[in-house]
Design a protein around this motif. Structure first.
Motif, PDB file in Angstrom:
ATOM      1  N   PRO A 251       0.718  -1.214  -0.052  1.00 44.98           N
ATOM      2  CA  PRO A 251      -0.111   0.168  -0.380  1.00 44.98           C
ATOM      3  C   PRO A 251       0.958   1.762   0.174  1.00 44.98           C
ATOM      4  N   LEU A 252       2.343   0.936   0.400  1.00 45.99           N
ATOM      5  CA  LEU A 252       3.236   2.564   0.631  1.00 45.99           C
ATOM      6  C   LEU A 252       3.003   2.982  -0.870  1.00 45.99           C
ATOM      7  N   HIS A 253       3.071   1.907  -2.140  1.00 36.08           N
ATOM      8  CA  HIS A 253       3.180   2.010  -3.456  1.00 36.08           C
ATOM      9  C   HIS A 253       2.526   2.428  -4.529  1.00 36.08           C
ATOM     10  N   ASN A 254       3.065   3.497  -5.389  1.00 36.36           N
ATOM     11  CA  ASN A 254       1.843   3.703  -6.549  1.00 36.36           C
ATOM     12  C   ASN A 254       2.112   2.488  -7.449  1.00 36.36           C
ATOM     13  N   THR A 255       0.658   1.883  -7.716  1.00 32.27           N
ATOM     14  CA  THR A 255       0.447   0.544  -7.995  1.00 32.27           C
ATOM     15  C   THR A 255       1.346   0.346  -9.429  1.00 32.27           C
ATOM     16  N   ALA A 256       0.578   1.083 -10.478  1.00 35.21           N
ATOM     17  CA  ALA A 256       1.209   1.261 -11.690  1.00 35.21           C
ATOM     18  C   ALA A 256       2.533   1.510 -12.054  1.00 35.21           C
ATOM     19  N   ILE A 257       3.465   1.748 -11.213  1.00 35.56           N
ATOM     20  CA  ILE A 257       4.841   1.978 -10.855  1.00 35.56           C
ATOM     21  C   ILE A 257       5.255   0.402  -9.965  1.00 35.56           C
ATOM     22  N   LEU A 258       4.963  -0.083  -9.190  1.00 36.42           N
ATOM     23  CA  LEU A 258       5.102  -1.607  -8.217  1.00 36.42           C
ATOM     24  C   LEU A 258       4.718  -2.585  -9.530  1.00 36.42           C
ATOM     25  N   ALA A 259       3.598  -2.469 -10.489  1.00 36.24           N
ATOM     26  CA  ALA A 259       3.327  -3.494 -11.509  1.00 36.24           C
ATOM     27  C   ALA A 259       4.459  -3.255 -12.485  1.00 36.24           C
ATOM     28  N   LYS A 260       4.616  -2.366 -12.732  1.00 38.10           N
ATOM     29  CA  LYS A 260       6.480  -2.120 -14.047  1.00 38.10           C
ATOM     30  C   LYS A 260       7.754  -2.911 -13.211  1.00 38.10           C
ATOM     31  N   GLN A 261       7.319  -2.082 -12.454  1.00 36.57           N
ATOM     32  CA  GLN A 261       8.376  -2.618 -10.788  1.00 36.57           C
ATOM     33  C   GLN A 261       9.348  -4.110 -11.240  1.00 36.57           C
ATOM     34  N   ALA A 262       7.861  -4.913 -10.435  1.00 36.08           N
ATOM     35  CA  ALA A 262       7.733  -6.440 -10.411  1.00 36.08           C
ATOM     36  C   ALA A 262       7.806  -7.085 -11.212  1.00 36.08           C
ATOM     37  N   ALA A 263       7.145  -6.686 -12.457  1.00 33.11           N
ATOM     38  CA  ALA A 263       7.567  -7.644 -13.895  1.00 33.11           C
ATOM     39  C   ALA A 263       8.927  -6.983 -14.818  1.00 33.11           C
ATOM     40  N   THR A 264       9.070  -6.160 -14.446  1.00 36.77           N
ATOM     41  CA  THR A 264      11.226  -5.986 -14.908  1.00 36.77           C
ATOM     42  C   THR A 264      11.823  -6.838 -14.130  1.00 36.77           C
ATOM     43  N   LEU A 265      12.288  -6.496 -13.082  1.00 36.42           N
ATOM     44  CA  LEU A 265      12.814  -7.734 -11.864  1.00 36.42           C
ATOM     45  C   LEU A 265      12.168  -8.880 -12.232  1.00 36.42           C
ATOM     46  N   ASP A 266      11.128  -9.771 -12.416  1.00 40.34           N
ATOM     47  CA  ASP A 266      10.711 -11.234 -12.884  1.00 40.34           C
ATOM     48  C   ASP A 266      11.637 -11.214 -14.291  1.00 40.34           C
ATOM     49  N   ARG A 267      11.648 -10.335 -15.019  1.00 39.12           N
ATOM     50  CA  ARG A 267      12.312 -10.600 -16.757  1.00 39.12           C
ATOM     51  C   ARG A 267      13.741 -11.051 -16.621  1.00 39.12           C
ATOM     52  N   LEU A 268      14.147  -9.765 -15.190  1.00 42.94           N
ATOM     53  CA  LEU A 268      15.714  -9.228 -15.940  1.00 42.94           C
ATOM     54  C   LEU A 268      16.175 -10.581 -15.073  1.00 42.94           C
ATOM     55  N   SER A 269      15.717 -11.536 -13.965  1.00 43.87           N
ATOM     56  CA  SER A 269      16.043 -12.736 -13.347  1.00 43.87           C
ATOM     57  C   SER A 269      16.022 -13.685 -13.960  1.00 43.87           C
ATOM     58  N   GLY A 270      15.099 -13.860 -15.300  1.00 44.57           N
ATOM     59  CA  GLY A 270      14.638 -15.329 -15.488  1.00 44.57           C
ATOM     60  C   GLY A 270      13.441 -15.338 -14.749  1.00 44.57           C
ATOM     61  N   GLY A 271      12.295 -14.772 -14.667  1.00 48.35           N
ATOM     62  CA  GLY A 271      11.692 -15.745 -13.658  1.00 48.35           C
ATOM     63  C   GLY A 271      11.423 -15.788 -12.536  1.00 48.35           C
ATOM     64  N   ARG A 272      12.925 -15.772 -11.600  1.00 42.70           N
ATOM     65  CA  ARG A 272      13.395 -15.605 -10.250  1.00 42.70           C
ATOM     66  C   ARG A 272      12.712 -14.836  -9.179  1.00 42.70           C
ATOM     67  N   PHE A 273      11.908 -14.447  -9.139  1.00 42.20           N
ATOM     68  CA  PHE A 273      11.006 -13.180  -8.274  1.00 42.20           C
ATOM     69  C   PHE A 273      10.172 -13.445  -7.535  1.00 42.20           C
ATOM     70  N   THR A 274       9.724 -13.354  -6.685  1.00 44.19           N
ATOM     71  CA  THR A 274       8.945 -13.566  -5.553  1.00 44.19           C
ATOM     72  C   THR A 274       7.880 -12.478  -5.473  1.00 44.19           C
ATOM     73  N   LEU A 275       7.302 -11.815  -5.727  1.00 39.31           N
ATOM     74  CA  LEU A 275       6.678 -10.754  -4.304  1.00 39.31           C
ATOM     75  C   LEU A 275       6.080 -11.456  -3.074  1.00 39.31           C
ATOM     76  N   GLY A 276       6.777 -11.490  -1.933  1.00 38.64           N
ATOM     77  CA  GLY A 276       5.756 -11.726  -1.186  1.00 38.64           C
ATOM     78  C   GLY A 276       5.682  -9.800  -0.643  1.00 38.64           C
ATOM     79  N   ILE A 277       3.931 -10.051  -0.212  1.00 39.87           N
ATOM     80  CA  ILE A 277       2.957  -8.694   0.149  1.00 39.87           C
ATOM     81  C   ILE A 277       2.250  -8.895   1.157  1.00 39.87           C
TER      82      ILE A 277
END
Length: 287
Positions: free
Chosen positions: A67-93
Motif C-alpha cells: 500500500p505504500l507504493h504507486n500501483t502502476a509503478i509497482l506492477a512495472k517494477q515487479a514485472a521488470t525484476l521478474d524478467r531480468l531474473s529469468g522468472g526467479r522473483f517472488t513478490l512477498g506482499i
C-alpha cells in the motif's frame, strides 16, 4: 527440503557478497524485508542488483508493504525484476501496520487492507497484458514488460489475520508466515489450505515459514540481538521476538524439520548478523 536465506539489512554494501556466496550454496532463495522509515535498503532496488549477481537462487520480498507504493509503478517494477531474473522473483506482499511508514508515504494506514485489495486487481490485470486502470482502464495500458509467467510473478501473502488467508485464496500463489512456532503455524497453514479449496483453486498453495537466526560467538549473537531488537522495537515487546531467535545449529535443524513436517515447502532462515561467514555457518547447519 528447500531452505532460503533472509539477508541482513544493516550493511547494504555486504549484500552482493552475501548473494554471490549464497548462490553457490544450498539455499533456495534470498529474502529481503521492507520498511520505509528505517535504515534498510529498498528491497526492489536491492533485489534487482542481486539478480544480476546470481543465476540460481530465487529472490523475494518478505514482505513488501504494497500500500505504500504507486500501483502502476509497482506492477512495472515487479514485472521488470521478474524478467531480468529469468522468472526467479517472488513478490512477498502485505500491509504491515507501522504508522510512521504510512505517514511518510502519505497513505492512510486505516485503509491499508482495502488499498491492497484494490491494488491486487490492478496488478493482476497489468501482468496479464490487459488495459490498466479502474473500470477497465479505457485508454490506459497495457503496462509492460510482460512478466515471465503470464499473470505475473509468484505472489505470497504475509500476515496472520483471516483477510490474509482470503487474499491467498483469491489472488495469491501461497502464504509466508513469520514469527510463529510450528504448532501455531500448523493452524495457519491448514486455514490457508481450507480457504484455497473453498475458493475452488486447483493444486495447493505454496507454504513458506520464516524463522530468525544467527550463529557464532557471543559478540556475533549480541549484534544480532541488537539489530533484531531495534527492528521490532515498534511492537513494544521486542523481547518476545528475541525469544524466538535461533542461535545453535541443532535448534535451526529442529525448526527446519518441524516446519517441513507440517507441510512447509520452504523455510526461510532470516539472519540478523551481518558477517558473510554466516552463510557458511548456516549452510553447515542445514546440510
Amino acid at each position: 527440503m528447500n531452505v532460503g536465506l533472509g539477508l541482513p539489512i544493516n550493511d547494504p554494501a555486504q549484500l552482493l557478497t552475501w548473494a554471490r556466496r549464497a548462490d553457490t550454496g544450498p539455499f533456495s532463495a534470498l529474502g529481503l524485508l521492507d520498511r520505509l522509515v528505517y535504515d534498510n535498503p529498498e528491497p526492489l532496488v536491492a533485489l534487482a542488483v542481486l539478480a544480476g549477481a546470481t543465476s540460481r537462487v530465487r529472490l523475494q520480498t518478505e514482505v513488501l508493504i504494497a500500500p505504500l507504493h504507486n500501483t502502476a509503478i509497482l506492477a512495472k517494477q515487479a514485472a521488470t525484476l521478474d524478467r531480468l531474473s529469468g522468472g526467479r522473483f517472488t513478490l512477498g506482499i502485505g500491509t504491515a501496520g507501522r504508522e510512521d511508514d504510512y505517514l511518510a508515504a502519505g497513505v492512510d494506514v486505516h485503509r491499508r487492507g482495502r488499498r491492497l485489495d484494490e491494488q491486487l486487481t490492478c496488478l493482476r490485470r497489468a501482468w496479464s497484458g490487459e488495459p490498466y486502470g479502474v473500470g477497465g482502464g479505457d485508454g490506459v495500458g497495457p503496462i509492460g514488460p510482460a512478466p515471465v509467467r503470464r499473470g505475473g510473478p509468484e505472489v505470497l501473502f504475509g500476515g496472520f489475520v483471516p483477510a490474509v488467508f482470503e487474499r491467498v485464496a483469491r489472488w495469491g500463489d501461497g502464504f509466508l508466515g513469520a514469527g510463529l512456532g510450528p504448532q501455531w503455524m500448523d493452524t495457519a497453514f491448514r486455514d490457508v489450505e481450507r480457504r484455497w479449496e473453498l475458493a475452488g483453486r486447483e493444486g495447493r498453495p505454496r507454504l513458506v515459514a520464516q524463522v530468525n537466526v544467527a550463529l557464532g560467538p557471543e559478540p556475533v549473537l549480541a549484534e544480532a540481538r541488537k539489530e533484531m531488537g531495534d527492528y521490532y522495537a515498534f511492537t513494544g515487546r521486542p523481547e518476545h521476538m528475541l525469544a524466538g531467535l535461533l542461535t545453535t545449529p541443532a535448534a535451526i535443524r529442529d525448526a527446519v524439520t518441524a516446519f517441513t513436517g507440517i507441510g512447509a515447502d520452504e523455510v526461510m532462515l532470516y539472519c540478523w548478523a551481518s558477517a558473510p561467514d554466516q552463510i557458511d555457518r548456516l549452510a553447515d547447519a542445514v546440510a
